[in-house]
Design a protein around this motif. Structure first.
Motif, PDB file in Angstrom:
ATOM      1  N   ALA A  75       0.838  -1.203   0.000  1.00  0.00           N
ATOM      2  CA  ALA A  75       0.000   0.000   0.000  1.00  0.00           C
ATOM      3  C   ALA A  75       0.872   1.252   0.000  1.00  0.00           C
ATOM      4  O   ALA A  75       0.596   2.211  -0.722  1.00  0.00           O
ATOM      5  CB  ALA A  75      -0.944  -0.006   1.195  1.00  0.00           C
ATOM      6  N   ALA A  76       1.934   1.240   0.793  1.00  0.00           N
ATOM      7  CA  ALA A  76       2.824   2.410   0.863  1.00  0.00           C
ATOM      8  C   ALA A  76       3.530   2.647  -0.467  1.00  0.00           C
ATOM      9  O   ALA A  76       3.638   3.789  -0.932  1.00  0.00           O
ATOM     10  CB  ALA A  76       3.845   2.223   1.980  1.00  0.00           C
ATOM     11  N   GLU A  77       4.011   1.583  -1.095  1.00  0.00           N
ATOM     12  CA  GLU A  77       4.709   1.736  -2.380  1.00  0.00           C
ATOM     13  C   GLU A  77       3.744   2.179  -3.467  1.00  0.00           C
ATOM     14  O   GLU A  77       4.086   3.012  -4.307  1.00  0.00           O
ATOM     15  CB  GLU A  77       5.419   0.444  -2.772  1.00  0.00           C
ATOM     16  N   ALA A  78       2.532   1.640  -3.467  1.00  0.00           N
ATOM     17  CA  ALA A  78       1.534   2.066  -4.453  1.00  0.00           C
ATOM     18  C   ALA A  78       1.270   3.560  -4.318  1.00  0.00           C
ATOM     19  O   ALA A  78       1.186   4.277  -5.319  1.00  0.00           O
ATOM     20  CB  ALA A  78       0.241   1.273  -4.288  1.00  0.00           C
ATOM     21  N   ALA A  79       1.159   4.047  -3.096  1.00  0.00           N
ATOM     22  CA  ALA A  79       0.950   5.485  -2.870  1.00  0.00           C
ATOM     23  C   ALA A  79       2.138   6.287  -3.384  1.00  0.00           C
ATOM     24  O   ALA A  79       1.971   7.353  -3.971  1.00  0.00           O
ATOM     25  CB  ALA A  79       0.718   5.753  -1.386  1.00  0.00           C
ATOM     26  N   ARG A  80       3.356   5.767  -3.190  1.00  0.00           N
ATOM     27  CA  ARG A  80       4.559   6.468  -3.673  1.00  0.00           C
ATOM     28  C   ARG A  80       4.628   6.487  -5.190  1.00  0.00           C
ATOM     29  O   ARG A  80       5.304   7.332  -5.768  1.00  0.00           O
ATOM     30  CB  ARG A  80       5.815   5.829  -3.086  1.00  0.00           C
ATOM     31  N   VAL A  81       3.936   5.570  -5.850  1.00  0.00           N
ATOM     32  CA  VAL A  81       3.901   5.562  -7.311  1.00  0.00           C
ATOM     33  C   VAL A  81       2.814   6.505  -7.827  1.00  0.00           C
ATOM     34  O   VAL A  81       3.008   7.177  -8.839  1.00  0.00           O
ATOM     35  CB  VAL A  81       3.683   4.120  -7.837  1.00  0.00           C
ATOM     36  N   VAL A  82       1.698   6.591  -7.127  1.00  0.00           N
ATOM     37  CA  VAL A  82       0.569   7.415  -7.569  1.00  0.00           C
ATOM     38  C   VAL A  82       0.832   8.911  -7.335  1.00  0.00           C
ATOM     39  O   VAL A  82       0.544   9.738  -8.202  1.00  0.00           O
ATOM     40  CB  VAL A  82      -0.736   6.993  -6.845  1.00  0.00           C
ATOM     41  N   ARG A  83       1.389   9.268  -6.194  1.00  0.00           N
ATOM     42  CA  ARG A  83       1.532  10.681  -5.822  1.00  0.00           C
ATOM     43  C   ARG A  83       2.356  11.534  -6.768  1.00  0.00           C
ATOM     44  O   ARG A  83       1.966  12.665  -7.054  1.00  0.00           O
ATOM     45  CB  ARG A  83       2.085  10.789  -4.407  1.00  0.00           C
ATOM     46  N   PRO A  84       3.495  11.060  -7.275  1.00  0.00           N
ATOM     47  CA  PRO A  84       4.277  11.944  -8.156  1.00  0.00           C
ATOM     48  C   PRO A  84       3.514  12.412  -9.386  1.00  0.00           C
ATOM     49  O   PRO A  84       3.605  13.566  -9.777  1.00  0.00           O
ATOM     50  CB  PRO A  84       5.486  11.093  -8.553  1.00  0.00           C
ATOM     51  N   GLY A  85       2.754  11.533 -10.004  1.00  0.00           N
ATOM     52  CA  GLY A  85       1.990  11.936 -11.183  1.00  0.00           C
ATOM     53  C   GLY A  85       1.018  13.049 -10.876  1.00  0.00           C
ATOM     54  O   GLY A  85       0.834  13.967 -11.682  1.00  0.00           O
ATOM     55  N   ARG A  86       0.390  12.973  -9.716  1.00  0.00           N
ATOM     56  CA  ARG A  86      -0.545  14.026  -9.304  1.00  0.00           C
ATOM     57  C   ARG A  86       0.188  15.359  -9.132  1.00  0.00           C
ATOM     58  O   ARG A  86      -0.265  16.393  -9.611  1.00  0.00           O
ATOM     59  CB  ARG A  86      -1.230  13.646  -7.996  1.00  0.00           C
ATOM     60  N   ALA A  87       1.309  15.339  -8.450  1.00  0.00           N
ATOM     61  CA  ALA A  87       2.053  16.578  -8.202  1.00  0.00           C
ATOM     62  C   ALA A  87       2.686  17.112  -9.478  1.00  0.00           C
ATOM     63  O   ALA A  87       2.650  18.313  -9.740  1.00  0.00           O
ATOM     64  CB  ALA A  87       3.134  16.343  -7.152  1.00  0.00           C
ATOM     65  N   LEU A  88       3.248  16.214 -10.283  1.00  0.00           N
ATOM     66  CA  LEU A  88       3.964  16.654 -11.473  1.00  0.00           C
ATOM     67  C   LEU A  88       3.037  17.259 -12.512  1.00  0.00           C
ATOM     68  O   LEU A  88       3.483  18.038 -13.358  1.00  0.00           O
ATOM     69  CB  LEU A  88       4.769  15.496 -12.057  1.00  0.00           C
ATOM     70  N   ALA A  89       1.752  16.971 -12.425  1.00  0.00           N
ATOM     71  CA  ALA A  89       0.787  17.611 -13.317  1.00  0.00           C
ATOM     72  C   ALA A  89       0.754  19.111 -13.088  1.00  0.00           C
ATOM     73  O   ALA A  89       0.394  19.878 -13.983  1.00  0.00           O
ATOM     74  CB  ALA A  89      -0.605  17.012 -13.097  1.00  0.00           C
ATOM     75  N   HIS A  90       1.178  19.539 -11.885  1.00  0.00           N
ATOM     76  CA  HIS A  90       1.180  20.966 -11.533  1.00  0.00           C
ATOM     77  C   HIS A  90       2.592  21.561 -11.497  1.00  0.00           C
ATOM     78  O   HIS A  90       2.746  22.742 -11.214  1.00  0.00           O
ATOM     79  CB  HIS A  90       0.519  21.163 -10.168  1.00  0.00           C
ATOM     80  N   LEU A  91       3.584  20.733 -11.747  1.00  0.00           N
ATOM     81  CA  LEU A  91       4.984  21.170 -11.680  1.00  0.00           C
ATOM     82  C   LEU A  91       5.711  20.772 -12.966  1.00  0.00           C
ATOM     83  O   LEU A  91       6.521  19.841 -12.980  1.00  0.00           O
ATOM     84  CB  LEU A  91       5.672  20.523 -10.465  1.00  0.00           C
ATOM     85  N   PRO A  92       5.438  21.462 -14.070  1.00  0.00           N
ATOM     86  CA  PRO A  92       6.007  21.035 -15.351  1.00  0.00           C
ATOM     87  C   PRO A  92       7.533  21.032 -15.403  1.00  0.00           C
ATOM     88  O   PRO A  92       8.120  20.149 -16.042  1.00  0.00           O
ATOM     89  CB  PRO A  92       5.403  22.005 -16.363  1.00  0.00           C
ATOM     90  N   ALA A  93       8.184  21.960 -14.741  1.00  0.00           N
ATOM     91  CA  ALA A  93       9.651  21.974 -14.767  1.00  0.00           C
ATOM     92  C   ALA A  93      10.208  20.765 -14.028  1.00  0.00           C
ATOM     93  O   ALA A  93      11.177  20.130 -14.481  1.00  0.00           O
ATOM     94  CB  ALA A  93      10.188  23.266 -14.162  1.00  0.00           C
ATOM     95  N   MET A  94       9.606  20.422 -12.906  1.00  0.00           N
ATOM     96  CA  MET A  94      10.038  19.244 -12.162  1.00  0.00           C
ATOM     97  C   MET A  94       9.731  17.980 -12.965  1.00  0.00           C
ATOM     98  O   MET A  94      10.529  17.050 -12.990  1.00  0.00           O
ATOM     99  CB  MET A  94       9.359  19.192 -10.801  1.00  0.00           C
ATOM    100  N   ALA A  95       8.590  17.952 -13.632  1.00  0.00           N
ATOM    101  CA  ALA A  95       8.230  16.806 -14.468  1.00  0.00           C
ATOM    102  C   ALA A  95       9.273  16.611 -15.567  1.00  0.00           C
ATOM    103  O   ALA A  95       9.685  15.478 -15.852  1.00  0.00           O
ATOM    104  CB  ALA A  95       6.838  16.978 -15.062  1.00  0.00           C
ATOM    105  N   ALA A  96       9.701  17.697 -16.174  1.00  0.00           N
ATOM    106  CA  ALA A  96      10.710  17.608 -17.237  1.00  0.00           C
ATOM    107  C   ALA A  96      12.044  17.125 -16.687  1.00  0.00           C
ATOM    108  O   ALA A  96      12.718  16.292 -17.317  1.00  0.00           O
ATOM    109  CB  ALA A  96      10.866  18.963 -17.918  1.00  0.00           C
TER     110      ALA A  96
END
Length: 119
Positions: A75-96
């Protein structure tokens, strides 16, 4: 994906025994970048799955349970996989930077204000 798997197979087949310090470190550097890039692509794909409701095909509401069931993640690892995509949708420079392998998932977590992934 076939090319990716073929490349990984080729890497795994290489004999590391004749290599020593500097040569091993030179081999490791691009592998670490590749690891970050692959993590970024997983995060991007999980986010696309989440936005499109892809987990519903398997009768699940969100990607967390899908990753636990089909990806065999805790459950913890699944959350660590899901969260970055959510945040990176709002942080294009970090996503790049993540996509280029210049930052790690742990650095993305720190910027987004989450607990860092465990080693």
């Amino acid at each position: 994906m076939d090319e990716l798997f073929a490349s990984l197979d080729a890497l795994a087949a290489e004999d590391l025994a004749p290599l020593f310090g500097p040569a091993l470190l030179e081999r490791l550097r691009p592998l670490l970048v590749a690891q970050n890039r692959l993590a970024a692509e997983v995060a991007r794909t999980v986010r696309a799955c989440e936005v499109s409701g892809a987990a519903e095909v398997d009768g699940l509401k969100t990607m967390g349970p899908w990753l636990r069931g089909h990806g065999h993640l805790s459950a913890a690892e699944a959350a660590r996989v899901v969260r970055p995509g959510r945040a990176l949708a709002h942080l294009p420079a970090m996503a790049a930077a993540f996509a280029a392998g210049q930052v790690t998932g742990e650095q993305v977590a720190a910027i987004a204000g989450w607990p860092s992934p465990s080693p």
